[in-house]
Design a protein around this motif. Structure first.
Motif, mmCIF file in Angstrom:
data_model
loop_
_atom_site.group_PDB
_atom_site.id
_atom_site.type_symbol
_atom_site.label_atom_id
_atom_site.label_comp_id
_atom_site.label_asym_id
_atom_site.label_seq_id
_atom_site.Cartn_x
_atom_site.Cartn_y
_atom_site.Cartn_z
ATOM 1 N N ILE A 168 0.839 -1.196 0.000
ATOM 2 C CA ILE A 168 0.000 0.000 0.000
ATOM 3 C C ILE A 168 0.879 1.254 0.000
ATOM 4 O O ILE A 168 0.618 2.227 -0.715
ATOM 5 C CB ILE A 168 -0.947 -0.001 1.216
ATOM 6 C CG1 ILE A 168 -1.991 -1.117 1.065
ATOM 7 C CG2 ILE A 168 -1.643 1.354 1.364
ATOM 8 C CD1 ILE A 168 -2.820 -1.352 2.314
ATOM 9 N N GLY A 169 1.944 1.231 0.813
ATOM 10 C CA GLY A 169 2.860 2.371 0.854
ATOM 11 C C GLY A 169 3.546 2.603 -0.469
ATOM 12 O O GLY A 169 3.719 3.754 -0.899
ATOM 13 N N ARG A 170 3.923 1.528 -1.159
ATOM 14 C CA ARG A 170 4.561 1.684 -2.470
ATOM 15 C C ARG A 170 3.580 2.243 -3.489
ATOM 16 O O ARG A 170 3.948 3.047 -4.358
ATOM 17 C CB ARG A 170 5.104 0.341 -2.942
ATOM 18 C CG ARG A 170 6.322 -0.133 -2.157
ATOM 19 C CD ARG A 170 6.669 -1.573 -2.486
ATOM 20 N NE ARG A 170 7.705 -2.088 -1.615
ATOM 21 C CZ ARG A 170 7.968 -3.376 -1.464
ATOM 22 N NH1 ARG A 170 7.265 -4.275 -2.132
ATOM 23 N NH2 ARG A 170 8.939 -3.767 -0.662
ATOM 24 N N ASP A 171 2.331 1.802 -3.410
ATOM 25 C CA ASP A 171 1.311 2.360 -4.303
ATOM 26 C C ASP A 171 1.218 3.873 -4.126
ATOM 27 O O ASP A 171 1.166 4.631 -5.094
ATOM 28 C CB ASP A 171 -0.060 1.744 -4.005
ATOM 29 C CG ASP A 171 -0.152 0.281 -4.385
ATOM 30 O OD1 ASP A 171 0.783 -0.214 -5.045
ATOM 31 O OD2 ASP A 171 -1.149 -0.363 -4.016
ATOM 32 N N ARG A 172 1.200 4.298 -2.870
ATOM 33 C CA ARG A 172 1.103 5.734 -2.578
ATOM 34 C C ARG A 172 2.308 6.484 -3.122
ATOM 35 O O ARG A 172 2.171 7.542 -3.747
ATOM 36 C CB ARG A 172 1.006 5.913 -1.058
ATOM 37 C CG ARG A 172 1.009 7.371 -0.581
ATOM 38 C CD ARG A 172 1.467 7.436 0.861
ATOM 39 N NE ARG A 172 2.796 6.879 1.025
ATOM 40 C CZ ARG A 172 3.195 6.233 2.129
ATOM 41 N NH1 ARG A 172 2.372 6.052 3.138
ATOM 42 N NH2 ARG A 172 4.443 5.770 2.200
ATOM 43 N N ASP A 173 3.510 5.937 -2.896
ATOM 44 C CA ASP A 173 4.719 6.593 -3.386
ATOM 45 C C ASP A 173 4.707 6.705 -4.903
ATOM 46 O O ASP A 173 5.119 7.725 -5.474
ATOM 47 C CB ASP A 173 5.961 5.818 -2.953
ATOM 48 C CG ASP A 173 6.188 5.868 -1.457
ATOM 49 O OD1 ASP A 173 5.502 6.658 -0.784
ATOM 50 O OD2 ASP A 173 7.045 5.115 -0.963
#
Length: 274
Positions: A168-173
């Motif tokens: 999820i964090g990578r998607d946001r980045d």
């Protein structure tokens, strides 16, 4: 960079800023990404040890089937029935979707210790193709077995939740970079992301071998092949990167901090123009 929906991202950032008035400024986005992606050596060592520990736990508790893969091998395809998650023990993968016009869209990159197949849990079928980019190995883990074993081993469930949270964090980045960074900064940020991913797995990151073609990098970053090539040339002229061979598949990064400086300059230029 994480799993993204198939998008045609305009390279003219003013189009995005007009449509999204609440978008963070390029400078704020660059600073946030720099903080998130440029860890110190101690943090990288901890991350590398954690990847190794996670793999040991999976092998000891689940005795998963191991599969050797080669460049171009497809572990699962969009539309296949979901029943298995995969974890990379070595190698590199790309996740690919088909765009509406039939073009392949690279939506995510995977490294050692990363999980494949989360996209299949909700709908019961995978939504993209998982394609090996070189020789490597994956662990095939039956999802029902993972859940049943996790009842008696909470560490497995914690590992699963942490892997989902990282994705999820990578998607946001990824979306932050696509929506706010100018073209040259996107390429520099992509190289920084790749180098950081290698460091977090205990691998050398001062000379990286790109597993994607220039066209695939552009596809992933919402840019044309020509724009990617121009950005790489500008990075080389600024002595931020070097190409040790004519084929330009390998890229040397003498100082990772120089990538941050380059990104800062790219994002500061539009603000100064105003």
């Amino acid at each position: 960079m994480g799993l993204m929906q198939t998008l045609d991202i305009p390279e003219d950032k003013s189009m995005l800023h007009t449509a999204r008035h609440d978008s963070p400024s390029p400078q704020i986005a660059a600073a946030a990404l720099s903080t998130l992606r440029c860890g110190d050596r101690e943090a990288d060592d901890r991350a590398s040890r954690q990847v190794a520990a996670n793999l040991r736990l999976l092998i000891e508790r689940l005795a998963p089937r191991r599969r050797v893969v080669h460049a171009g091998d497809i572990v699962y395809s969009a539309g296949d029935t979901f029943d298995t998650l995969y974890v990379l023990t070595s190698g590199f993968f790309k996740l690919v979707n088909l765009a509406a016009d039939g073009r392949e869209q690279v939506v995510s990159l995977k490294f050692r210790g990363d999980w494949l197949g989360f996209d299949g849990i909700a709908a019961g079928s995978y939504s993209c193709d998982a394609v090996a980019m070189d020789t490597g190995e994956v662990l095939a883990i039956r999802y029902d077995q993972l859940l049943s074993t996790s009842i008696g081993c909470p560490a497995l469930l914690t590992m699963l939740h942490e892997a989902m949270s990282r994705e999820i964090g990578r998607d946001r980045d990824s979306m932050l970079a696509l929506a706010t960074l100018p073209a040259d900064a996107r390429v520099a940020d992509f190289l920084r992301y790749w180098a950081d991913a290698l460091a977090e797995r205990g691998l050398r990151n001062d000379c990286i071998t790109l597993r994607l073609t220039r066209a695939e990098i552009g596809n992933y970053l919402g840019m044309t092949l020509e724009s990617v090539s121009r950005a790489l040339s500008r990075l080389a002229r600024a002595s931020v990167i070097r190409f040790p061979e004519k084929g330009r598949r390998d890229i040397e990064i003498p100082q990772l901090g120089a990538l941050n400086t380059f990104i800062d300059r790219c994002t500061a230029a539009p603000a100064m123009a105003h």
